[in-house]
Design a protein around this motif. Structure first.
Motif, PDB file in Angstrom:
ATOM      1  N   VAL A   1      11.347 -28.518 -62.768  1.00 38.69           N
ATOM      2  CA  VAL A   1      12.734 -28.919 -62.552  1.00 38.69           C
ATOM      3  C   VAL A   1      12.943 -30.209 -63.328  1.00 38.69           C
ATOM      4  O   VAL A   1      12.171 -31.165 -63.162  1.00 38.69           O
ATOM      5  N   ASP A   2      13.947 -30.222 -64.198  1.00 38.67           N
ATOM      6  CA  ASP A   2      14.188 -31.371 -65.067  1.00 38.67           C
ATOM      7  C   ASP A   2      12.953 -31.692 -65.905  1.00 38.67           C
ATOM      8  O   ASP A   2      12.563 -32.860 -66.074  1.00 38.67           O
ATOM      9  N   ASN A   3      12.299 -30.633 -66.389  1.00 36.16           N
ATOM     10  CA  ASN A   3      11.137 -30.744 -67.287  1.00 36.16           C
ATOM     11  C   ASN A   3       9.918 -31.393 -66.633  1.00 36.16           C
ATOM     12  O   ASN A   3       9.008 -31.853 -67.340  1.00 36.16           O
ATOM     13  N   LYS A   4       9.872 -31.418 -65.320  1.00 36.23           N
ATOM     14  CA  LYS A   4       8.711 -31.928 -64.604  1.00 36.23           C
ATOM     15  C   LYS A   4       8.317 -30.929 -63.526  1.00 36.23           C
ATOM     16  O   LYS A   4       9.187 -30.377 -62.847  1.00 36.23           O
ATOM     17  N   PRO A   5       7.012 -30.665 -63.361  1.00 39.23           N
ATOM     18  CA  PRO A   5       6.596 -29.649 -62.388  1.00 39.23           C
ATOM     19  C   PRO A   5       6.904 -30.055 -60.955  1.00 39.23           C
ATOM     20  O   PRO A   5       6.951 -31.244 -60.623  1.00 39.23           O
ATOM     21  N   VAL A   6       7.122 -29.056 -60.124  1.00 39.05           N
ATOM     22  CA  VAL A   6       7.357 -29.289 -58.705  1.00 39.05           C
ATOM     23  C   VAL A   6       6.304 -28.520 -57.907  1.00 39.05           C
ATOM     24  O   VAL A   6       5.821 -27.472 -58.334  1.00 39.05           O
ATOM     25  N   ALA A   7       5.955 -29.061 -56.747  1.00 35.89           N
ATOM     26  CA  ALA A   7       4.938 -28.440 -55.904  1.00 35.89           C
ATOM     27  C   ALA A   7       5.387 -28.489 -54.453  1.00 35.89           C
ATOM     28  O   ALA A   7       5.946 -29.490 -53.992  1.00 35.89           O
ATOM     29  N   ILE A   8       5.121 -27.400 -53.733  1.00 37.40           N
ATOM     30  CA  ILE A   8       5.540 -27.323 -52.329  1.00 37.40           C
ATOM     31  C   ILE A   8       4.850 -28.387 -51.497  1.00 37.40           C
ATOM     32  O   ILE A   8       5.423 -28.903 -50.530  1.00 37.40           O
ATOM     33  N   ASN A   9       3.617 -28.745 -51.851  1.00 37.82           N
ATOM     34  CA  ASN A   9       2.895 -29.716 -51.025  1.00 37.82           C
ATOM     35  C   ASN A   9       3.459 -31.127 -51.115  1.00 37.82           C
ATOM     36  O   ASN A   9       3.001 -32.029 -50.402  1.00 37.82           O
ATOM     37  N   ALA A  10       4.493 -31.318 -51.952  1.00 36.27           N
ATOM     38  CA  ALA A  10       5.162 -32.620 -51.977  1.00 36.27           C
ATOM     39  C   ALA A  10       6.132 -32.776 -50.809  1.00 36.27           C
ATOM     40  O   ALA A  10       6.517 -33.895 -50.452  1.00 36.27           O
ATOM     41  N   ILE A  11       6.539 -31.658 -50.200  1.00 36.13           N
ATOM     42  CA  ILE A  11       7.515 -31.682 -49.105  1.00 36.13           C
ATOM     43  C   ILE A  11       6.858 -32.245 -47.852  1.00 36.13           C
ATOM     44  O   ILE A  11       5.811 -31.764 -47.415  1.00 36.13           O
ATOM     45  N   ARG A  12       7.462 -33.256 -47.252  1.00 35.61           N
ATOM     46  CA  ARG A  12       6.897 -33.901 -46.075  1.00 35.61           C
ATOM     47  C   ARG A  12       7.735 -33.699 -44.821  1.00 35.61           C
ATOM     48  O   ARG A  12       7.288 -34.009 -43.725  1.00 35.61           O
ATOM     49  N   VAL A  13       8.948 -33.182 -44.954  1.00 33.96           N
ATOM     50  CA  VAL A  13       9.804 -33.000 -43.776  1.00 33.96           C
ATOM     51  C   VAL A  13       9.305 -31.804 -42.971  1.00 33.96           C
ATOM     52  O   VAL A  13       8.617 -30.928 -43.505  1.00 33.96           O
ATOM     53  N   PRO A  14       9.622 -31.723 -41.670  1.00 31.94           N
ATOM     54  CA  PRO A  14       9.225 -30.565 -40.873  1.00 31.94           C
ATOM     55  C   PRO A  14       9.802 -29.268 -41.444  1.00 31.94           C
ATOM     56  O   PRO A  14      10.936 -29.227 -41.917  1.00 31.94           O
ATOM     57  N   ILE A  15       8.991 -28.214 -41.378  1.00 34.81           N
ATOM     58  CA  ILE A  15       9.384 -26.905 -41.912  1.00 34.81           C
ATOM     59  C   ILE A  15       9.380 -25.881 -40.781  1.00 34.81           C
ATOM     60  O   ILE A  15       8.459 -25.847 -39.954  1.00 34.81           O
ATOM     61  N   PHE A  16      10.412 -25.048 -40.761  1.00 37.32           N
ATOM     62  CA  PHE A  16      10.507 -23.930 -39.816  1.00 37.32           C
ATOM     63  C   PHE A  16      10.686 -22.674 -40.651  1.00 37.32           C
ATOM     64  O   PHE A  16      11.696 -22.509 -41.335  1.00 37.32           O
ATOM     65  N   ALA A  17       9.702 -21.772 -40.622  1.00 37.76           N
ATOM     66  CA  ALA A  17       9.747 -20.544 -41.432  1.00 37.76           C
ATOM     67  C   ALA A  17       9.857 -19.334 -40.525  1.00 37.76           C
ATOM     68  O   ALA A  17       9.114 -19.214 -39.545  1.00 37.76           O
ATOM     69  N   VAL A  18      10.775 -18.430 -40.853  1.00 39.15           N
ATOM     70  CA  VAL A  18      11.019 -17.225 -40.053  1.00 39.15           C
ATOM     71  C   VAL A  18      10.683 -15.984 -40.881  1.00 39.15           C
ATOM     72  O   VAL A  18      11.177 -15.826 -42.001  1.00 39.15           O
ATOM     73  N   GLY A  19       9.838 -15.122 -40.323  1.00 39.79           N
ATOM     74  CA  GLY A  19       9.556 -13.825 -40.917  1.00 39.79           C
ATOM     75  C   GLY A  19       9.984 -12.727 -39.962  1.00 39.79           C
ATOM     76  O   GLY A  19      10.152 -12.958 -38.758  1.00 39.79           O
ATOM     77  N   THR A  20      10.164 -11.517 -40.478  1.00 40.82           N
ATOM     78  CA  THR A  20      10.537 -10.391 -39.625  1.00 40.82           C
ATOM     79  C   THR A  20       9.487  -9.295 -39.759  1.00 40.82           C
ATOM     80  O   THR A  20       8.946  -9.064 -40.841  1.00 40.82           O
ATOM     81  N   GLU A  21       9.219  -8.606 -38.664  1.00 41.57           N
ATOM     82  CA  GLU A  21       8.097  -7.673 -38.604  1.00 41.57           C
ATOM     83  C   GLU A  21       8.208  -6.521 -39.583  1.00 41.57           C
ATOM     84  O   GLU A  21       7.208  -6.066 -40.139  1.00 41.57           O
ATOM     85  N   ARG A  22       9.405  -6.005 -39.816  1.00 40.38           N
ATOM     86  CA  ARG A  22       9.569  -4.807 -40.652  1.00 40.38           C
ATOM     87  C   ARG A  22      10.326  -5.126 -41.942  1.00 40.38           C
ATOM     88  O   ARG A  22      11.147  -4.337 -42.410  1.00 40.38           O
ATOM     89  N   ASP A  23      10.010  -6.255 -42.514  1.00 35.71           N
ATOM     90  CA  ASP A  23      10.705  -6.696 -43.725  1.00 35.71           C
ATOM     91  C   ASP A  23      10.123  -6.001 -44.952  1.00 35.71           C
ATOM     92  O   ASP A  23       8.947  -6.181 -45.274  1.00 35.71           O
ATOM     93  N   HIS A  24      10.944  -5.200 -45.645  1.00 39.81           N
ATOM     94  CA  HIS A  24      10.511  -4.532 -46.865  1.00 39.81           C
ATOM     95  C   HIS A  24      10.824  -5.357 -48.112  1.00 39.81           C
ATOM     96  O   HIS A  24      10.385  -5.004 -49.205  1.00 39.81           O
ATOM     97  N   VAL A  25      11.582  -6.430 -47.949  1.00 36.52           N
ATOM     98  CA  VAL A  25      11.977  -7.260 -49.084  1.00 36.52           C
ATOM     99  C   VAL A  25      11.084  -8.496 -49.187  1.00 36.52           C
ATOM    100  O   VAL A  25      10.611  -8.862 -50.268  1.00 36.52           O
ATOM    101  N   ALA A  26      10.849  -9.146 -48.054  1.00 38.88           N
ATOM    102  CA  ALA A  26       9.998 -10.329 -47.997  1.00 38.88           C
ATOM    103  C   ALA A  26       9.015 -10.142 -46.842  1.00 38.88           C
ATOM    104  O   ALA A  26       9.243 -10.635 -45.740  1.00 38.88           O
ATOM    105  N   PRO A  27       7.913  -9.423 -47.054  1.00 42.63           N
ATOM    106  CA  PRO A  27       6.969  -9.137 -45.971  1.00 42.63           C
ATOM    107  C   PRO A  27       6.496 -10.424 -45.288  1.00 42.63           C
ATOM    108  O   PRO A  27       6.246 -11.436 -45.953  1.00 42.63           O
ATOM    109  N   TRP A  28       6.369 -10.372 -43.972  1.00 45.10           N
ATOM    110  CA  TRP A  28       6.110 -11.608 -43.230  1.00 45.10           C
ATOM    111  C   TRP A  28       4.776 -12.246 -43.604  1.00 45.10           C
ATOM    112  O   TRP A  28       4.645 -13.482 -43.581  1.00 45.10           O
ATOM    113  N   ARG A  29       3.786 -11.442 -43.974  1.00 44.19           N
ATOM    114  CA  ARG A  29       2.510 -12.035 -44.374  1.00 44.19           C
ATOM    115  C   ARG A  29       2.640 -12.823 -45.667  1.00 44.19           C
ATOM    116  O   ARG A  29       1.899 -13.779 -45.903  1.00 44.19           O
TER     117      ARG A  29
END
Length: 575
Positions: free
Chosen positions: A441-469
């Motif tokens: 982003v803006d010619n500099k790499p980004v990494a998820i491990n830079a994020i320090r705020v609390p994260i809440f992730a939701v998966g669904t059991e029968r997801d064919h588009v974004a499998p929960w695993r």
């Protein structure tokens, strides 16, 4: 007269784009390579060939023995059971002779083809998955449940009704064909009108640019949490999936719980928007929205929520903000959104170099990926439910499935710009650049491990588009001190739209802190207790715990960003 290299390449692209109209956008080269890989691997595997011959003979013997036994024992245990998700043969009439033999034979045949297309040494994993998927699609098309003479439920209704079900089914078929030819929505969808009975939570459009409108919803409580919520839906969908009819509206639920809610409503792109990039959506969508919210609700951090592709983009934006010291986010919530795409489910079957090149030529000629092309791929992922079962019910049984607000929304699709969609598929799905540290982003790499705020992730059991695993992999990528993962019943859309009144729903939820050891998804599933009911109250309670003290509601808009019109705005109405 000779053409230059660019003109020759454009001619090739036009030919491939024309060919795509005959192949339903599937690359013939990709299909051919898959089958050549399988046949060549099978040809040098005589042991596998012998095993398949033996399995075929055993299955034939089992079916013959079971047929003879069931003639004297009507309640004899079947020799093969349908898979848990296969509902085609659940009607009691399938247990009557000869239909029980027909469906048992079909299931054994289906099982044999699974054995024939998997477990072959030397076959590319991608080709194996594509081959198994293709064989399953072909067999599903010829399932005995799809035909009048081999479906006892249809035959029974035909006899009892004097054939009126077939007459009604013919009317349904003609109506659907006419609607498809005229580009109209499915029958019943006209009963759900945006701004009339869906997408009606009161609010104002407080900002508009070329890509989106930002909606601020009106408060319904005298006091609100100090920190507002910004929802970023995917631009593959219209925003009102989270603001359906009032009982099913997540936006209304949040507002009624005392949250100040903002929502992005994306513009439906046309061929003129062919050169829009993924970063345009980040800058003109998320970053512009944060700028406006900072004016409307000053001195407050924002709880950002991303759904599907919107969640992936939010994670990219949050990683860039963390890298640059931008601390405007209070938390990150992602609904059915992937950050690592190595195991992105059966959608990956449509994504390899040859298939992407073919699809890029289609988009290049149109400027966008059309809604029908997109819907066709998603329907194939659940062909039994979305294609064949629907055809049996509607055309053979003569029964229309009642339309609801979620189904009507699903028929209100959007397009995808050529450049953005190509970039998204190649850099994220195919190359997995974001998870592996190559996304910039803006010619500099980004990494998820830079994020320090609390994260809440939701998966669904029968997801064919974004499998929960696949979604669960954020545990391996994030480095925040608090990561909550919630797995809910349902699929990619129905699992997210889960109002508290739906008591048959269930979910699992746990929080991992920075010092906790990683738990693999299967162990997590086994050890995490099941909670009955909707997951919305659990997430809202988490959101409230991470929000500031309550205060008076802010005004709708600000001096610099006065209201431009009523919600749901104008972009959502674009065809």
């Amino acid at each position: 007269m000779f053409l230059d290299d660019g003109q020759n390449e454009n001619a090739d692209r036009m030919i491939r784009a024309s060919l795509a109209q005959l192949t339903n956008n599937i690359s013939p080269a990709a299909v051919m390579l898959t089958y050549v890989d399988w046949l060549s691997s099978l040809a040098v595997s005589p042991g596998k060939q012998m095993s398949l011959i033996q399995k075929a003979l055993k299955k034939q013997f089992r079916l013959s023995a079971w047929t003879a036994r069931s003639a004297f024992e009507p309640d004899a245990e079947p020799c093969i059971e349908p898979l848990p998700q296969d509902r085609r043969f659940r009607h009691e009439s399938w247990q009557l002779f000869p239909y029980n033999v027909i469906y048992q034979g079909f299931l054994l045949h289906q099982q044999w083809w699974f054995n024939a297309t998997t477990g072959l040494r030397g076959l590319s994993p991608h080709h194996e998955q594509a081959l198994e998927f293709g064989a399953r699609q072909w067999l599903d098309m010829w399932a005995p449940s799809n035909f009048l003479l081999t479906n006892p439920q249809v035959l029974g209704k035909t006899v009892n009704s004097g054939g009126t079900n077939l007459i009604q089914g013919w009317h349904h078929l003609v109506d659907d064909w006419q609607r498809n030819m005229l580009g109209k929505k499915p029958a019943g969808a006209e009963d759900y009108v945006v701004g009339d009975n869906v997408g009606i939570t009161p609010g104002k459009v407080v900002f508009r640019n070329h890509l989106m409108e930002l909606i601020q919803y009106a408060p319904t409580t005298s006091q609100v949490h100090a920190e507002p919520v910004l929802i970023i839906p995917a631009w593959i969908m219209k925003h009102y999936i989270l603001d359906l009819s009032p009982p099913n509206s997540l936006v209304k639920y949040l507002v009624d719980q005392g949250h100040t809610v903002f929502m992005i409503s994306w513009r439906n792109p046309t061929g003129e928007d062919r050169n829009l990039e993924l970063d345009d959506y980040r800058r003109q969508g998320i970053m512009d929205s944060l700028e406006v919210i900072g004016e409307v609700v000053p001195d407050s951090k924002v709880h950002a929520v991303g759904y599907c592709l919107g969640g992936t983009l939010l994670a990219i934006a949050a990683a860039a903000m963390a890298r640059d010291g931008d601390e405007r986010l209070a938390s990150l919530t992602m609904f059915a959104a992937q950050t690592d795409f190595r195991e992105a489910g059966e959608l990956m079957l449509f994504i390899d170099d040859k298939q992407l090149a073919f699809l890029e030529d289609v988009m290049w000629s149109q400027g966008v990926l059309d809604t029908k092309q997109m819907a066709g791929a998603f329907q194939l992922l659940r062909s039994n439910d979305l294609i064949w079962s629907r055809m049996v019910n509607s055309y053979l049984l003569g029964e229309r499935q009642p339309m609801n607000d979620l189904m009507a929304w699903n028929a209100d699709a959007t397009r995808m710009p050529y450049r953005m969609h190509s970039e998204y598929l190649r850099r994220l799905f195919l190359n997995n650049d974001f998870a592996e540290g190559r996304f910039s982003v803006d010619n500099k790499p980004v990494a998820i491990n830079a994020i320090r705020v609390p994260i809440f992730a939701v998966g669904t059991e029968r997801d064919h588009v974004a499998p929960w695993r696949s979604i669960y992999k954020i545990h391996l990528l994030a480095d925040t001190d608090e990561l909550t993962f919630l797995l809910t019943s349902g699929g990619h859309n129905a699992g997210i739209v889960s109002p508290p009144e739906r008591t048959r729903r269930h979910y699992r939820m746990s929080t991992m802190h920075g010092h906790d050891a990683y738990v693999d998804p299967d162990l997590w599933l086994a050890r995490t207790p099941v909670n009955q009911g909707s997951w919305w109250p659990a997430w809202q309670a988490w959101l409230a715990d991470h929000s500031g003290p309550k205060t008076s509601p802010p005004e709708l808009g600000s001096t610099h960003y006065p209201p431009l019109g009523d919600a749901p705005g104008t972009y959502v109405l674009q065809e």
